[in-house]
Design a protein around this motif. Structure first.
Motif, mmCIF file in Angstrom:
data_model
loop_
_atom_site.group_PDB
_atom_site.id
_atom_site.type_symbol
_atom_site.label_atom_id
_atom_site.label_comp_id
_atom_site.label_asym_id
_atom_site.label_seq_id
_atom_site.Cartn_x
_atom_site.Cartn_y
_atom_site.Cartn_z
ATOM 1 N N TYR A 9 -5.218 -4.040 6.972
ATOM 2 C CA TYR A 9 -3.601 -3.332 6.982
ATOM 3 C C TYR A 9 -2.806 -3.968 7.712
ATOM 4 O O TYR A 9 -3.067 -4.497 8.821
ATOM 5 N N LEU A 23 0.940 -1.203 -0.069
ATOM 6 C CA LEU A 23 -0.187 0.075 -0.018
ATOM 7 C C LEU A 23 0.728 1.390 -0.058
ATOM 8 O O LEU A 23 0.793 2.109 -0.857
ATOM 9 N N ASN A 24 1.790 1.339 1.077
ATOM 10 C CA ASN A 24 2.524 2.344 0.979
ATOM 11 C C ASN A 24 4.024 2.008 1.684
ATOM 12 O O ASN A 24 4.288 0.705 1.861
ATOM 13 N N SER A 25 4.895 2.756 2.214
ATOM 14 C CA SER A 25 6.150 2.487 2.631
ATOM 15 C C SER A 25 6.252 1.910 3.968
ATOM 16 O O SER A 25 6.949 1.067 4.370
ATOM 17 N N THR A 26 4.939 1.795 4.743
ATOM 18 C CA THR A 26 4.673 1.352 6.011
ATOM 19 C C THR A 26 3.857 -0.007 6.118
ATOM 20 O O THR A 26 3.765 -0.692 6.947
ATOM 21 N N HIS A 27 2.838 -0.117 5.041
ATOM 22 C CA HIS A 27 1.880 -1.188 5.333
ATOM 23 C C HIS A 27 1.622 -1.693 4.028
ATOM 24 O O HIS A 27 1.824 -1.272 2.890
HETATM 25 C C1 LIG Z 1 0.010 3.837 4.888
HETATM 26 O O1 LIG Z 1 -1.231 3.565 5.103
HETATM 27 C C2 LIG Z 1 -1.697 3.308 6.366
HETATM 28 C C3 LIG Z 1 -3.396 2.893 6.263
HETATM 29 O O2 LIG Z 1 -4.018 3.965 5.445
HETATM 30 C C4 LIG Z 1 -1.590 4.613 7.120
HETATM 31 O O3 LIG Z 1 -2.224 4.540 8.489
HETATM 32 C C5 LIG Z 1 -0.150 5.020 7.172
HETATM 33 O O4 LIG Z 1 0.191 6.375 8.011
HETATM 34 C C6 LIG Z 1 0.253 5.305 5.796
HETATM 35 N N1 LIG Z 1 1.746 5.481 5.674
HETATM 36 C C7 LIG Z 1 2.380 6.469 4.956
HETATM 37 C C8 LIG Z 1 3.834 6.410 5.124
HETATM 38 O O5 LIG Z 1 1.970 7.142 4.477
#
Ligand SMILES: *[C@@H]1O[C@H](CO)[C@@H](O)[C@H](O)[C@H]1NC(C)=O
Ligand SMILES: *[C@@H]1O[C@H](CO)[C@@H](O)[C@H](O)[C@H]1NC(C)=O
Ligand SMILES: *[C@@H]1O[C@H](CO)[C@@H](O)[C@H](O)[C@H]1NC(C)=O
Ligand SMILES: *[C@@H]1O[C@H](CO)[C@@H](O)[C@H](O)[C@H]1NC(C)=O
Length: 441
Positions: A149, A130-134
């Motif tokens: 997630y 999804l992105n760098s953390t999830h």
């Molecule tokens: C990635 O997505 C999650 C879930 O929407 C969110 O909580 C998190 O802050 C996001 N991370 C970044 C680095 O944008």
């Protein structure tokens, strides 16, 4: 069936006649098999295999390779794993996560007629960055699909302030039935899924959700999809100049096989398709509200060059955009099998298609169905402007072709019924089709 006036498979009557001599074809085909350029026996020294499995866990069906953190993520039945690439076989270094279906859900599933022993579990069908953390993950959850997630630093399901796992409805994202072939891709935080949206599995959908853009789906009543079986999806950045931050000509492609309603010779002719939607699609204002306004599809035809025997069922697609090259040089490599093959073993073929061919089909003529006879014809009449199914780009806006992000109603009314392209995309001639009496995967 011999009074056919329209070409069959787009290749003429030879192909139709070929069906009758299918047995003869099988004999010749096994003689001129092509051997792959490189092949290794299982566990050859040059290519050793590492086996990973965990007792009591089955159906390792989702894989996600992450080179950023040297990890292979694996989704199985009711469980997920994060494997270190260097130590794939080692369970000690593996992080795991169980995502079980509550008994209540499993009983409900069984009560609705599904098998308690096989169907009523949580099969992981979607596992994407999804992105760098999830990561984003969806499972069938006993014929009641849900998504969640995963925080990659802890490899655990994300929880809210109250400590509850954050769950989202998986309908139209993930199939209900674990056997259903679906596809999904995340582009800039938006999930594009090709799947079914109901329990019975007879309402196919291409659905965009998550992220900030409008949620859009295919229109079911218009039969844009006919019992599809999805095998893949791809994102191509086609905006000019390359890397244009507006990205208004970027597209998402879907690959699937489905019932070919334009072939009325047989009740159930399967065809392979490439379909596309624009990333910048916002849906219609009056016509096609919350629906795709850029959905188009075309037939992909993989057939033997000598006799035209069709390998009509796509099994997988690999989209190669060579490094540093323009999107126009993209090549689509597909693995196909045939509906009609009746030899001793099943057979596969690999066919390649170029972006130029794909573009030609999508920029070419449309097909139209006669609502009374259900026959499909080439549409030879004037086409409204701007071109139906094309992305609304900044260039178009600058030229004053459309004043807003939305296409005019007359264009959208046209799109509703003209979603099938007339051109058949045949395999790229200079690259030989590779076939074998084996099922390629
Ligand atoms: C990635 O997505 C999650 C879930 O929407 C969110 O909580 C998190 O802050 C996001 N991370 C970044 C680095 O944008
Ligand atoms: C999952 O991880 C936990 C904690 O590290 C470990 O105790 C357990 O054995 C693991 N289970 C499997 C199936 O690997
Ligand atoms: C992921 O988990 C770590 C460890 O609990 C936490 O510090 C971090 O804030 C979490 N990330 C997000 C985006 O929730
Ligand atoms: C799960 O695995 C079992 C055993 O290998 C297999 O029979 C079954 O078809 C699989 N189901 C799915 C949905 O992959």
């Amino acid at each position: 069936m011999w009074t056919i006036t329209r070409p069959m498979w787009g290749l003429g009557l030879e192909a139709a006649a070929l069906l009758l001599v299918g047995y003869l074809w099988f004999v010749t085909a096994s003689e001129d098999d092509v051997t792959p350029r490189i092949s290794f026996p299982y566990n050859a020294l040059e290519r050793s295999a590492k086996l990973f499995s965990v007792e009591g866990v089955s159906n390792y069906t989702s894989l996600l390779l992450s080179l950023d953190d040297d990890t292979l993520y694996v989704g199985a039945r009711e469980a997920l794993f994060a494997l270190r690439l260097q130590d794939i076989g080692s369970t000690q270094l593996t992080r795991n996560l169980t995502w079980e279906t509550p008994d209540r859900k499993r009983e409900e599933c069984s009560f609705k007629g599904k098998s308690f022993k096989t169907d009523c579990f949580n099969y992981i069908k979607i596992l994407l960055h999804l992105n760098s953390t999830h990561l984003y993950v969806c499972g069938t959850y006993a014929f009641s699909p849900i998504c969640a997630y995963i925080n990659t630093s802890t490899f655990s399901l994300e929880k809210d302030e109250k400590g509850q796992i954050v769950l989202e409805d998986g309908r139209s994202r993930c199939p209900f039935n674990p056997d259903y072939q679906s596809t999904a891709i995340i582009v800039d935080g938006e999930l594009y899924a090709g799947t079914v949206s109901n329990f019975q599995g007879n309402e196919p959908v291409i659905y965009r959700s998550l992220g900030g853009g409008p949620y859009l789906k295919t229109e079911n009543s218009l039969n844009w999809l006919q019992d599809p079986s999805f095998v893949g999806s791809a994102y191509l950045q086609e905006s000019r100049p390359p890397g244009n931050p507006v990205g208004d000509d970027d597209k998402v492609y879907f690959f699937f096989s489905e019932t070919g309603k334009e072939f009325d010779f047989f009740d159930n002719t399967i065809v392979s398709r490439i379909a596309r939607v624009c990333k910048g699609d916002k849906g219609g204002e009056r016509v096609l509200q919350k629906k795709w306004t850029t959905f188009l599809k075309a037939q992909l035809l993989c057939s033997l060059p000598d006799d035209g025997f069709p390998f009509n069922i796509i099994q997988d697609m690999f989209v190669l955009r060579p490094d540093g090259e323009a999107w126009e040089n993209t090549i689509f490599y597909g693995v196909f099998t045939s509906q009609w093959y009746t030899g001793a073993s099943s057979s596969s073929a690999v066919c390649a298609f170029t972006m130029a061919q794909v573009e030609r089909a999508f920029n070419g003529r449309y097909r139209e169905v006669n609502r009374e006879t259900q026959q499909w014809y080439t549409y030879n009449h004037p086409v409204p402007e701007p071109r139906p199914g094309a992305c609304v780009t900044n260039t178009a806006r600058d030229q004053g072709i459309t004043s807003s992000l939305h296409m005019p109603d007359k264009v959208l009314n046209f799109v509703k019924d003209h979603f099938l392209m007339d051109n058949v995309i045949r395999m790229y001639r200079t690259l030989p089709v590779l076939k074998a009496n084996r099922t390629f995967t």
